[in-house]
Design a protein around this motif. Structure first.
Motif, PDB file in Angstrom:
ATOM      1  N   ILE A  77       2.880  -0.221  -6.136  1.00 23.54           N
ATOM      2  CA  ILE A  77       1.656  -0.148  -5.328  1.00 23.54           C
ATOM      3  C   ILE A  77       0.648  -1.139  -5.925  1.00 23.54           C
ATOM      4  O   ILE A  77       0.451  -1.165  -7.147  1.00 23.54           O
ATOM      5  N   VAL A  80       0.812  -1.224   0.000  1.00 19.35           N
ATOM      6  CA  VAL A  80       0.000   0.000   0.000  1.00 19.35           C
ATOM      7  C   VAL A  80       0.844   1.273   0.000  1.00 19.35           C
ATOM      8  O   VAL A  80       0.316   2.365  -0.231  1.00 19.35           O
ATOM      9  N   ALA A  81       2.140   1.171   0.274  1.00 22.24           N
ATOM     10  CA  ALA A  81       2.991   2.364   0.256  1.00 22.24           C
ATOM     11  C   ALA A  81       4.421   1.931  -0.028  1.00 22.24           C
ATOM     12  O   ALA A  81       4.839   0.830   0.364  1.00 22.24           O
ATOM     13  N   VAL A 103       2.856  -2.855   3.888  1.00 21.69           N
ATOM     14  CA  VAL A 103       1.824  -3.767   3.388  1.00 21.69           C
ATOM     15  C   VAL A 103       0.638  -3.770   4.346  1.00 21.69           C
ATOM     16  O   VAL A 103       0.779  -3.402   5.523  1.00 21.69           O
TER      17      VAL A 103
END
Lengths: 360, 360
Positions: free
Chosen positions: B326, B252-253, B263
């Motif tokens: 991502i 996620v980043a 994560v």
């Protein structure tokens, strides 16, 4: 009193409501919005206790949690976790139902939000002010500006969002205040570079508990304080009297020679989150005596020494050891109430009322 | 391949069945009963994989787990946890349905079993051979004898039961073998004092994985080995190729400057169980690449550095960092598969089939 037969997460509703009330009043006095994080309790019923204090906007930590609370009447939800783009279809649907706040720190994510979500979403850029978990470092103004430029209609660049998570390892008020002051200053400096229309949203229970007046911020998102826990007493956010949850744990074995008892309360009930005592020994909770509709303060010389999957090993003081019997129930104040609540899946109030969560 | 959109516990059914088969064969070759512990998987469907290997007797760690498996056709169940006398009514009912084994180390508990349960129960006296969690110390022969004397009809004094849990902190085969040998010798010495009709039952995945031929014992109860995990590779019980579960975690980043990604995989997915690397740094899982119906061996220079409630922070090597995006999904081999399975509540096989547990 209700009958405990197995590990049960007791909840003192009065204390929890008092904790909510106190923070709601503090936010009101400072003129900031209280957007509590619901990742601590996971419960639609507990959500209603906030609603009774005037709360209408909430924070959650996952898309599934947003869906759960949206389905229970919450209309203004910020997901304070980097967007999981693999669930963009769910977000597309949520954006039609509620005022949805998303937290973004990457251009790729922002572009995907644009290409997939056609209803307006409030975008918060996540700023790192020292915790170093997620977000753009507050001094990287150009990077923040580049991302801000990518936020276009129908979406709205709503604000700068930060979580001062590095307060959780502090135990001195002055250190927590200093982290808070540094963060608030950094966020304001950044806002000045961008636009004064932006709001500043901050999280963390330690700052929100310790700081008396919130200045130069617009929104607070603390969650843990509804229950607090032993970790928060260590940090200095609260006293033991404010801890609103307690795991009731049946005593299943007694070893007077070792001053130890074993309870049915393990890692599947309390989680493996731990603290260290003054001697550097890990412990997994504080032991209390259960009372009629209440519990005592922590029993001196008693602590949860180790946890395995279902077993909790507790060291007792001589006094406690002398009176304990197989089938007694001890109380354990959890080190980390959020993880304990997630594992236990439901609560029982000290008046014997069951309260469910999104997990069960 | 099936589509992963959120944290998902992948299960390689073939590896799990191979792990079960291997232990069943080893037990058979040594002439001991294999009574696997079902606290690792919690699943009626996975239970059936054991049944296909001839297993008819099982071990569980709580009364609720016994009820769950009894309701799914298991007729011979030992609850390898000190009797929680507050649930004696449930045990009374279970004793009518199945061959119920209870583990006892106290006279008070035994007396209560006598006064409350009228159907025959197999009683095992729990013996401590060095783990010091529960049980009577093996040299306290008089205490064991006193308890043995209290076991009367209709109940049956079935055996001596031990768990060599102190193998879990060892990393050398010779140390594990030495703990095993000490325990087996101690249990046999005690059996000689009592009665040769008693069986000797031992647990722990490390001993059962490392010892080649079981001599002078009658029953083994390992559980973890159906999935194994990173902890067991550290102990030396297995190689990475035998680990049968892997948490799929959406990225996620991404922070190239720090060689880190975040994560969606936190303490509510993996648990906070951790290990230390060679440099003394804690880690919460090994990172692997997900492949079509499989996963790679651990990626060098990549590990789960920290966990909060929903976030997992992963350090990646330069090579991995260069290609990560991502929305990619990384695999995480858990430190402790039992706790991860409990938190995740269901599995997805690498062929895309969902498998439930008693938790969901």
């Amino acid at each position: 009193m209700y009958k405990i037969t197995k590990p049960t997460l007791l909840l003192d509703k009065k204390k929890a409501i008092q904790n909510i009330k106190q923070m709601a009043a503090k936010a009101k006095a400072s003129g900031v919005k209280y957007r509590p994080h619901f990742k601590t309790h996971f419960s639609k019923e507990i959500g209603e206790w906030y609603r009774e204090q005037g709360v209408t906007s909430i924070t959650v930590s996952s898309i599934d949690m947003a869906v759960y609370f949206a389905s229970h009447g919450w209309k203004d939800i910020t997901i304070a976790f980097p967007v999981n783009v693999l669930q963009i279809d769910v977000l597309k649907h949520l954006a039609k139902q509620v005022t949805l706040g998303l937290v973004v720190d990457s251009l790729d994510t922002m572009n995907l939000v644009h290409s997939e979500i056609s209803d307006t979403v409030d975008i918060y850029i996540k700023i790192d002010t020292g915790y170093h978990r997620v977000g753009i470092w507050h001094e990287n103004v150009a990077e923040v500006q580049a991302l801000a430029t990518a936020i276009k209609k129908p979406h709205k660049f709503k604000g700068l969002l930060a979580h001062f998570g590095h307060t959780y390892i502090e135990t001195k008020k002055e250190n927590i205040t200093s982290i808070y002051n540094y963060g608030v200053k950094a966020l304001n400096t950044l806002r000045n570079e961008l636009s004064n229309d932006l709001i500043i949203s901050i999280g963390d229970t330690p700052s929100c508990s310790i700081v008396e007046n919130f200045k130069n911020i617009d929104e607070i998102r603390p969650g843990n304080l509804v229950f607090y826990d032993v970790m928060q007493t260590e940090i200095g956010s609260c006293g033991y009297d404010k801890i609103a949850v307690c795991l009731a744990a049946p005593v299943v074995a007694i070893y007077p020679d070792k001053s130890e008892v074993v309870v049915h309360a393990g890692a599947v009930h309390l989680s493996k989150d731990r603290l260290q005592d003054a001697a550097g020994q890990s412990y997994f909770g504080q032991v209390v005596e259960l009372q009629e509709k209440s519990w005592s303060k922590p029993l001196e010389g008693c602590h949860v020494k180790s946890l395995s999957q279902e077993h909790g090993k507790i060291t007792l003081s001589k006094d406690q050891m002398a009176k304990i019997k197989i089938g007694d129930v001890l109380g354990i104040l959890p080190v980390h109430s959020c993880l304990t609540a997630n594992l236990m899946k439901e609560y029982m109030t000290i008046r014997g009322e069951k309260i469910g969560t999104m997990n069960g």
